[in-house]
Write an enzyme that holds these catalytic residues in place. Structure first.
Site, PDB file in Angstrom:
ATOM      1  N   ALA A  65       0.951  -1.286  -0.150  1.00  0.00           N
ATOM      2  CA  ALA A  65      -0.009   0.028   0.064  1.00  0.00           C
ATOM      3  C   ALA A  65       0.695   1.097  -0.031  1.00  0.00           C
ATOM      4  CB  ALA A  65      -0.867   0.047   1.128  1.00  0.00           C
ATOM      5  N   GLY A 110       0.651  -5.261   0.372  1.00  0.00           N
ATOM      6  CA  GLY A 110      -0.615  -5.574  -0.517  1.00  0.00           C
ATOM      7  C   GLY A 110      -0.103  -6.161  -1.941  1.00  0.00           C
ATOM      8  N   GLU A 113      -0.499  -9.628  -1.223  1.00  0.00           N
ATOM      9  CA  GLU A 113      -1.577  -9.922  -1.376  1.00  0.00           C
ATOM     10  C   GLU A 113      -2.207  -9.920  -2.654  1.00  0.00           C
ATOM     11  OE1 GLU A 113      -2.296  -6.872   1.609  1.00  0.00           O
ATOM     12  OE2 GLU A 113      -3.399  -8.493   2.869  1.00  0.00           O
ATOM     13  N   GLU A 133       3.554  -5.302   7.100  1.00  0.00           N
ATOM     14  CA  GLU A 133       2.864  -4.292   7.792  1.00  0.00           C
ATOM     15  C   GLU A 133       2.817  -4.264   9.284  1.00  0.00           C
ATOM     16  OE1 GLU A 133       1.813  -6.843   5.697  1.00  0.00           O
ATOM     17  OE2 GLU A 133       0.422  -6.194   4.299  1.00  0.00           O
TER      18      GLU A 133
END
Ligand code: COA
Length: 259
Positions: A65, A110, A113, A133
């Site tokens: 992110a 992300g 992911e 994270e």
């Protein structure tokens, strides 16, 4: 047409490039919006039989992110962003055609992911994978806590998610996170080769098979996603999150107090 994505078609193969190389292809709000629109349009494209997703530049697939947008992410926004990105990645997982992640560099947060939501992952020797994270004081929010353990087993997923440490392509191959590792300059060509092989098979059989394999992965994931997004939201309210994000942006080591 897009600012953060590039798209090209090679016969019946689509190649989507996440295109913010100056920020290591980090997922911004704008990119999320464009990705959603792209996927909706792709669903109406009868020609494309396989989609490849890769990252622009030499360094990154997607480095997570966009951390500058995390500064203002409070619980309310954390929950909203998490649900929104979970939905988009689930859309990719359940897309009517197979999706190959060609991981050409960092696949972090992300980005990991996103790769996990694809049907198949192949990587360049330069690829690195991680769920950092926790180092920012938050937890994965885009499906990672659910998909990573299913793919590599809960012990390995725990280690990656709890330490935030990166693993290289060879280790990713060893634990089943990627199917193949190729020299960096061959990755694109190998991804297209694999896509062509799948595209040459009967499309409906491919679609049904993909759906059936996806269903084999289910069991408790809906509640898992709900829990993940609430806990992600909660992590966005902590002082440690504020410190972790500031430390990254100020290029210093964070000091965490468990608050
Ligand atoms: N969000 C926003 N910007 C990011 C980013 C992210 N996730 N990852 C990298 N960038 C930016 C850097 O801030 C830098 O921008 P600048 O040139 O304007 O300062 C640029 O991309 C290049 O990254 P840099 O850190 O200089 O490259 P590096 O080779 O030294 O390190 C990484 C590469 C991937 C190890 C490092 O960028 C990193 O740790 N990124 C964050 C990964 C992360 O925590 N992702 C999960 C977020 S939830």
């Amino acid at each position: 047409m897009y600012k953060t994505l590039a798209y090209e078609k090679k016969e019946n193969i689509g190649i989507l490039t996440i295109n913010r190389p100056e920020k290591l292809n980090a997922i911004s709000n704008e990119l999320t919006k464009e990705l959603k629109k792209f996927l909706e349009d792709l669903e109406n494209d009868e020609e494309i039989r396989v989609l490849i997703i890769t990252g622009a530049g030499d360094k990154a697939f997607v480095a997570g992110a966009d951390i500058s947008e995390l500064v203002d992410r409070d619980a309310r926004m954390g929950r909203r962003v998490s649900r929104e990105r979970q939905e988009i990645f689930s859309f990719i997982e359940n897309l009517h055609i197979p999706v190959i992640a060609a991981v050409n560099g960092y696949a972090l947060g992300g980005g990991l992911e996103l790769a996990l939501a694809c049907s198949i992952r192949i990587a360049s020797e330069k690829a690195q994978f991680g769920a950092p994270e926790v180092k920012l004081g938050i937890i994965p929010g885009d499906g990672g806590t659910q998909r990573l353990p299913r793919l590599v087993g809960s012990g390995r997923a725990m280690e990656m998610i709890l330490t935030g440490d990166f693993i290289d392509a060879e280790e990713a191959y060893r634990i089943g996170l990627v199917n193949k590792v190729y020299p960096h300059d061959q990755l694109q060509e190998k991804a297209i080769e694999l896509a062509r092989r799948i595209a040459s098979r009967p499309p409906l059989a491919v679609r049904f098979a993909k759906d059936a394999v996806n269903r084999s992965q289910e069991g408790g994931t809906t509640s898992g996603y709900t829990l993940e997004s609430y806990l992600h939201a909660l992590s966005c309210t902590t002082e440690d999150k504020k410190e972790g994000v500031s430390a990254f942006l100020e290029k210093r080591k964070g000091k965490f107090r468990g608050k």
